[in-house]
Scaffold this motif. Structure first.
Motif, PDB file in Angstrom:
ATOM      1  N   SER A 218       0.830  -1.208   0.000  1.00  0.00           N
ATOM      2  CA  SER A 218       0.000   0.000   0.000  1.00  0.00           C
ATOM      3  C   SER A 218       0.863   1.257   0.000  1.00  0.00           C
ATOM      4  O   SER A 218       0.515   2.268  -0.629  1.00  0.00           O
ATOM      5  N   VAL A 224      -3.900  -1.227  -1.152  1.00  0.00           N
ATOM      6  CA  VAL A 224      -5.146  -0.496  -0.943  1.00  0.00           C
ATOM      7  C   VAL A 224      -5.077   0.843  -1.671  1.00  0.00           C
ATOM      8  O   VAL A 224      -4.093   1.571  -1.578  1.00  0.00           O
ATOM      9  N   SER A 230      -5.688   2.762   4.977  1.00  0.00           N
ATOM     10  CA  SER A 230      -4.736   1.672   5.158  1.00  0.00           C
ATOM     11  C   SER A 230      -3.525   2.236   5.875  1.00  0.00           C
ATOM     12  O   SER A 230      -3.098   3.366   5.594  1.00  0.00           O
ATOM     13  N   ARG A 233      -0.818   3.050   3.376  1.00  0.00           N
ATOM     14  CA  ARG A 233      -1.133   4.222   2.558  1.00  0.00           C
ATOM     15  C   ARG A 233      -1.023   5.503   3.375  1.00  0.00           C
ATOM     16  O   ARG A 233      -0.608   6.561   2.866  1.00  0.00           O
TER      17      ARG A 233
END
Length: 287
Positions: A218, A224, A230, A233
């Protein structure tokens, strides 16, 4: 009066570090289930006028560059991490244990074919292989889950094969062969239950590494996709705002604590499921 032997579960709970790790995992599950009820704000409830606010009474973990509550996003991202880790490890567990049982019990050509494939997969670094799979299938939550599951299949295959090779020479397995029991029945009733101890330990450790792998994918933009929260992220979003340290610190702490909890439980399971270690624990308890 002689103390009664404790179960593996009781031994695990009597270890403070393992009990603490188990408590964190239970909390993670609760956050995954009750996250929408516990989070003070929605994951994408933006208020640009409150962007990059430091932690305070209104926003305990501060806000990000879009004015979203970091605490709410950290809480709701727990479901994503747990979902990816559980599904991916379940895939690796089902496929890897099956291949390991077939290779370890039948040996011969089955062992040669399975282990050559496993060796090829092991030749690639785990993250590099996961990135290659996601690059072929396309970025997203589902493809990241599949990629992580595939790269951990060889781990379970090797662990299961090693145990199955030893078990096939045990007297109770030979006795079952001598009375004409079918191979698949022997594997299901005699071999599989006895390989579960190392597999359970490996499952706990793999869950930790799966969470790290999802966060890494991520972070690279391959897992994601925004605006879904996330932890990985959130780390990516926070790296552009070095002054807003809370954007990276809190999701980073969530990853660290979760991975540490799974590792502590895995270490505890390794000790309590090992017969030799269990005997040491029982003797200490008796004394």
């Amino acid at each position: 009066m002689t103390a009664q032997p404790l179960s593996a579960w009781s031994h695990l709970l009597r270890r403070p570090v393992s009990a603490a790790g188990l408590g964190v995992i239970v909390l993670l599950v609760l956050l995954s289930v009750l996250g929408p009820l516990l989070a003070p704000y929605g994951p994408n409830a933006a208020d640009v006028s409150r962007a990059l606010q430091p932690p305070g009474p209104e926003h305990w973990f501060g806000t990000d560059d879009l004015g979203r509550d970091v605490l709410s996003r950290v809480v709701l991202a727990a479901r994503v991490s747990l979902q990816v880790s559980l599904v991916s490890v379940s895939i690796a567990l089902a496929v890897g244990v099956t291949l390991g049982l077939l290779a370890g019990y039948f040996r011969g050509w089955a062992d040669a074919v399975v282990m050559r494939v496993v060796d090829v997969l092991f030749a690639f670094p785990i993250m590099l292989l996961a990135i290659a799979i996601v690059a072929v299938l396309g970025p997203g939550l589902n493809t990241a889950t599949i990629a992580i599951g595939v790269v951990y299949v060889p781990v379970f295959a090797r662990v299961t094969r090693a145990s199955a090779l030893a078990l096939r020479e045990e007297p109770f397995v030979r006795a079952a062969v001598s009375i004409g029991a079918r191979p698949l029945r022997i594997i299901r009733t005699h071999v599989l239950p006895n390989v579960m101890a190392p597999v359970i330990v490996q499952t706990s450790l793999s869950l930790a590494f799966a969470i790290l792998s999802e966060a890494a994918l991520s972070f690279l933009g391959l897992g994601v996709q925004p605006p879904q929260p996330s932890w990985g992220r959130m780390l990516f979003d926070g790296k552009a705002f070095t002054d807003a340290w809370w954007m990276s610190v809190f999701p980073g702490l969530a990853i660290f604590v979760t991975v540490l909890a799974f590792n502590l439980v895995g270490d505890g399971l390794r000790d309590v499921l090992d017969p030799r270690q269990r005997s040491v624990l029982e003797s200490r308890r008796s004394r």
